[in-house]
Scaffold this motif. Structure first.
Motif, PDB file in Angstrom:
ATOM      1  N   UNK A 361       0.845  -1.190   0.000  1.00  0.00           N
ATOM      2  CA  UNK A 361       0.000   0.000   0.000  1.00  0.00           C
ATOM      3  C   UNK A 361       0.886   1.248   0.000  1.00  0.00           C
ATOM      4  N   UNK A 362       0.648   2.138  -0.943  1.00  0.00           N
ATOM      5  CA  UNK A 362       1.497   3.324  -1.069  1.00  0.00           C
ATOM      6  C   UNK A 362       0.665   4.605  -1.108  1.00  0.00           C
ATOM      7  N   UNK A 363       1.024   5.541  -0.270  1.00  0.00           N
ATOM      8  CA  UNK A 363       0.339   6.838  -0.253  1.00  0.00           C
ATOM      9  C   UNK A 363       1.397   7.935  -0.088  1.00  0.00           C
ATOM     10  N   UNK A 364       1.211   9.036  -0.790  1.00  0.00           N
ATOM     11  CA  UNK A 364       2.132  10.174  -0.610  1.00  0.00           C
ATOM     12  C   UNK A 364       1.470  11.201   0.297  1.00  0.00           C
ATOM     13  N   UNK A 365       2.236  11.701   1.237  1.00  0.00           N
ATOM     14  CA  UNK A 365       1.732  12.705   2.193  1.00  0.00           C
ATOM     15  C   UNK A 365       2.544  13.982   2.030  1.00  0.00           C
ATOM     16  N   UNK A 366       1.865  15.091   2.117  1.00  0.00           N
ATOM     17  CA  UNK A 366       2.571  16.362   2.002  1.00  0.00           C
ATOM     18  C   UNK A 366       3.121  16.737   3.394  1.00  0.00           C
ATOM     19  N   UNK A 367       4.422  16.570   3.543  1.00  0.00           N
ATOM     20  CA  UNK A 367       5.064  16.960   4.808  1.00  0.00           C
ATOM     21  C   UNK A 367       5.372  18.435   4.689  1.00  0.00           C
ATOM     22  N   UNK A 368       4.685  19.215   5.487  1.00  0.00           N
ATOM     23  CA  UNK A 368       4.913  20.652   5.385  1.00  0.00           C
ATOM     24  C   UNK A 368       5.493  21.164   6.688  1.00  0.00           C
ATOM     25  N   UNK A 369       6.320  22.196   6.600  1.00  0.00           N
ATOM     26  CA  UNK A 369       6.831  22.765   7.852  1.00  0.00           C
ATOM     27  C   UNK A 369       5.676  23.428   8.590  1.00  0.00           C
ATOM     28  N   UNK A 370       5.716  23.429   9.890  1.00  0.00           N
ATOM     29  CA  UNK A 370       4.660  24.110  10.651  1.00  0.00           C
ATOM     30  C   UNK A 370       5.135  25.486  11.055  1.00  0.00           C
ATOM     31  N   UNK A 371       4.269  26.456  10.832  1.00  0.00           N
ATOM     32  CA  UNK A 371       4.583  27.797  11.304  1.00  0.00           C
ATOM     33  C   UNK A 371       4.660  27.768  12.823  1.00  0.00           C
ATOM     34  N   UNK A 372       5.671  28.424  13.430  1.00  0.00           N
ATOM     35  CA  UNK A 372       5.735  28.384  14.898  1.00  0.00           C
ATOM     36  C   UNK A 372       4.437  28.939  15.484  1.00  0.00           C
TER      37      UNK A 372
END
Ligand code: UDP
Ligand code: MN
Length: 574
Positions: A361-372
Motif C-alpha cells: 500500500x502506497x500513499x504520498x503525504x505532504x510533509x509541510x513545515x509548521x509555522x511556529x
C-alpha cells in the motif's frame, strides 16, 4: 435447421442474441464513459470556486503561457516555478501564498485536481490482493483551512485509486475553517460525488476530536483516517483492509511517500529494505525514521509481508471500527495537534493488538513545515504529558519540562481506567517485545559520562553540537552534564540524543546524526573500565600523545585507551 451463417437454431434465439449484444454494448459504452469521465485529468473548477478566486491564486492562463507550461504536475511530476521570471504581481502572490499557508498553494493551483500516479507496487503485490470480498471502509478526512486544490486532489485520489465497492463513504470534517472556498463552493463541488459528505464543526476542536467526530458519523466496519493533503497510489486500499480482515486488532498504515510542499512533485521513497519505519523518539514522543532491523528482515518470508511498526506518522491510519472503539478511540483530551498517533501506536501494542506497515500500500503525504505557534506548542506539551502519564510508567519523566515541572494535562482517570480494564501490558513490554532498539536517553546499557582512565579528570564531550553538525568530539574536564551524558545502545551506538559517536573518514572521533546503519557508528564497549572500539575495523578510541584530543587508532595495552562509565542494565536482545 441450422442457420448456415450464424449457427442459430431459431429466429427467436437470433433476436435474443442481438438484444443481448445491444445490452452488452450499452453497458460497455456506459462503463467506458464513466471511466473516461472519471479519469479525465481535471483542472475544472465549479463556477462557485471561480467566483471566489483567492487574491493569492495565480493567473493560471497568463503564467502558463509565459512560462510555457505543459501539463505541470501530471503523473506526479513537480513544478518548480522560477519566481524571478514571474511578473511582479504574480511573484508577489507566490510569496504571499507561501506565507499564508505552509506549502505553495500558488504552485498547487497549476497541478490538476485529478492526476494519476504511476503503479509503484512491488512485484508480488498484484497477485496478492485479488480477493475483493473485503469489508467496506469509511475514509475520514479532516481539514482546517487546507487549500481547496490540495483537499480536492486528496478526495479525487482516494476515489480514483480504490475499488468502488470498498469505499462506503468519504467523510470530510471541516474543523472550523475560516477560508470561504471551503464552505459553499466546496459543497457545490462535491455534490457530484454521492459518497462524499461534509460535517462542519463550529469551533476549532483540533485534529483528534475532529477525527472522532468524523468517526462517529461513519458507518463502515473499517475507518481510514487521512490528512487532507495526501495522494494515493494505485492499489493503496486493498492491502490495508485485507490485513485488518485477517486480524482486526492490527492497525495498518501504508508505505509513505511524499508530496513536495513547493513543487508538488511526488517523491517515491524506499521499498523493501529501504522502507522507512517510524520509531518513537524521546523525550518529545514524536516519531523519527529508522530502518528495518536485520532480524526483522530475515524473519519475513516475502518482501510484500507486513512490517511491524513501533510508531506511526499518523497521516494515514486504517483501523477496524470495533478495535478502535475497544481501545477507547483517540484520547479526547488531546488538543489541537500532537500526541495522537503516539498514543494510538503505544496502546494498540500494549493492549493486545499491533501496528503494521503494509508494503503493497502506497500513499504520498505532504510533509509541510509548521509555522511556529504558541498555541500548538502548549497543546503539544500538554498532549504528550497526558500520553506519558497514562502509558509510560516510570518513563513518563521524559515529558516533564526542563525545570522538572509537568505541563498541565487535565484529568486522565478515565484513560487509566481504560488501560486497567483492557489489562494492557506495562510499558516495559514495548521495550522488550515491540522495539528492543528503542532509544531512551539515560537508559542505555552503559550510560553517563565516559571518563578516561589515565587522565581521570577528563571525559568525552560532544561539545555543544547543534543538530546536524558533524564536529570532533572533545576531551573536556568532566562535569557530568548534558554534553557528557552518553548512552551505549542496543544498536551499539554511543549516543547523545539523536547524535552518535562516528568514526568519520579518518582517525578522528566525531559526532553525527545517528543513521542506524551500523558501519562507522557501531562500537563495542568492552567493559566498565575497558576499551571502546569500532566494530568494523577494530580500532580503539584513545587520547593523543599531548593528551588534548581524541583519536581513533590501533588498540594497544594503554590506559590512554581505557574508558570508565556506568553499567545500567543488560541488553534487551542478545
Ligand atoms: N487539522 C485540523 N484541525 C487542526 C489542525 C489540523 O483539522 O486544528 C487537520 C489538517 O488540515 C490535516 C490534519 O489535521 O488534514 C493533520 O494536520 P497536519 O497535516 O498539520 O499534521 P502533520 O501531518 O504535519 O502532523
Ligand atoms: Mn499532514
Amino acid at each position: 435447421m441450422v442457420s448456415p451463417w450464424l449457427g442459430f437454431r431459431t429466429r427467436r434465439s437470433l433476436r435474443r442474441a442481438i438484444s443481448m449484444c445491444c445490452l452488452i454494448g450499452v453497458i460497455v459504452a456506459l462503463m467506458y464513459r464513466i471511466r473516461t469521465n472519471h479519469n479525465k485529468l481535471s483542472r475544472e473548477l465549479t463556477d462557485a470556486l471561480l467566483r471566489l478566486h483567492h487574491p493569492y491564486d495565480p493567473n493560471v492562463k497568463l503564467v502558463s503561457a509565459l512560462m510555457n507550461l505543459t501539463d505541470p504536475g501530471v503523473g506526479g511530476t513537480g513544478l518548480l516555478l522560477d519566481v524571478t521570471k514571474l511578473p511582479k504581481e504574480e511573484a508577489e502572490k507566490f510569496k504571499r501564498s507561501l506565507e499564508q499557508w505552509e506549502y505553495s498553494t500558488y504552485t498547487s493551483s497549476f497541478v490538476p485536481l485529478q492526476r494519476s500516479l504511476p503503479d509503484i507496487r512491488l512485484k508480488g503485490c498484484h497477485s496478492l490482493y485479488t480477493d475483493l470480498n473485503l469489508p467496506e471502509t469509511s475514509v475520514v478526512i479532516i481539514f482546517h483551512n487546507e487549500h481547496w486544490s490540495v483537499l480536492l486532489r486528496t478526495i479525487h485520489s482516494v476515489m480514483d485509486n480504490s475499488p468502488r465497492h470498498l469505499i462506503k463513504e468519504i467523510i470530510l470534517v471541516d474543523d472550523a475553517s475560516t477560508d470561504k472556498t471551503l464552505k459553499e463552493p466546496l459543497e457545490e463541488y462535491v455534490t457530484r460525488f454521492r459518497k462524499v459528505k461534509i460535517v462542519r464543526v463550529e469551533s476549532n476542536v483540533g485534529l483528534t476530536r475532529a477525527r472522532m467526530i468524523g468517526f462517529e458519523q461513519s458507518t463502515a466496519p473499517v475507518a481510514v483516517f487521512m490528512d487532507a493533503h495526501c495522494e494515493c497510489f494505485p492499489g493503496w486500499l486493498e492491502p490495508l483492509v485485507t490485513r485488518i480482515a485477517q486480524n482486526q486488532s492490527i492497525i495498518t498504515t501504508p508505505n509513505l511517500h511524499s508530496v513536495h510542499p513547493k513543487s508538488f512533485q511526488i517523491n517515491e521513497w524506499g521499498h523493501g529494505k529501504e522502507m522507512g519505519i517510524p520509531v518513537l523518539v524521546f523525550p518529545y514522543l514524536f516519531f523519527t525514521w529508522s530502518s528495518m532491523s536485520e532480524e526483522m528482515w530475515k524473519k519475513r518470508k516475502r518482501e510484500t509481508d507486513p512490517v511491524r511498526s513501533p510508531a506511526m506518522v499518523g497521516c494515514v491510519i486504517a483501523v477496524s471500527r470495533s478495535w478502535f472503539r475497544k481501545l477507547g478511540m483517540f484520547d479526547p483530551g488531546l488538543e489541537i495537534w500532537g500526541g495522537q498517533a503516539t498514543e494510538l501506536a503505544i496502546k494498540t501494542w500494549l493492549c493486545g493488538g499491533g501496528l503494521e506497515i503494509i508494503p503493497c500500500s502506497n500513499v504520498a503525504h505532504l510533509y509541510h513545515p509548521h509555522r511556529p505557534s504558541e498555541k500548538r506548542r502548549i497543546a503539544y506539551n500538554r498532549n504528550i504529558a497526558r500520553v506519558s502519564n497514562v502509558w509510560l510508567d516510570k518513563y513518563k519523566q521524559f515529558s516533564d519540562n526542563y525545570d522538572g515541572s509537568i505541563a498541565e494535562f487535565g484529568d486522565i482517570s478515565d484513560r487509566i481506567a481504560l488501560r486497567d480494564s483492557l489489562k494492557c501490558h506495562p510499558f516495559e513490554f514495548y521495550l522488550t517485545h515491540v522495539n528492543p532498539y528503542q532509544f531512551i536517553p539515560g537508559n542505555g546499557i552503559y550510560t553517563g559520562p565516559i571518563r578516561n582512565v589515565e587522565l581521570g579528570t577528563h571525559c568525552m564531550d560532544s561539545g555543544g553540537r547543534r543538530k546536524g553538525d558533524s564536529v570532533n568530539v572533545l576531551l573536556y574536564f568532566c562535569h557530568g552534564q548534558g554534553n557528557q551524558l552518553w548512552d551505549f545502545t542496543e544498536r551499539r551506538e554511543i549516543r547523545i540524543g539523536g547524535q552518535c559517536l562516528d568514526s568519520g573518514y579518518g582517525d578522528n572521533v566525531m559526532i553525527q546524526n545517528c543513521h542506524s546503519q551500523r558501519g562507522n557508528q557501531e562500537w563495542e564497549v568492552v567493559s566498565l573500565n575497558g576499551h571502546v572500539f569500532l566494530r568494523s575495523n577494530g580500532y580503539c578510541v584513545g587520547v593523543t600523545k599531548n593528551k588534548s584530543a581524541l583519536v581513533l587508532e590501533k588498540c594497544r595495552n594503554s590506559v590512554l585507551q581505557l574508558w570508565t562509565w556506568k553499567h545500567n542494565r543488560n541488553p534487551r536482545i542478545s
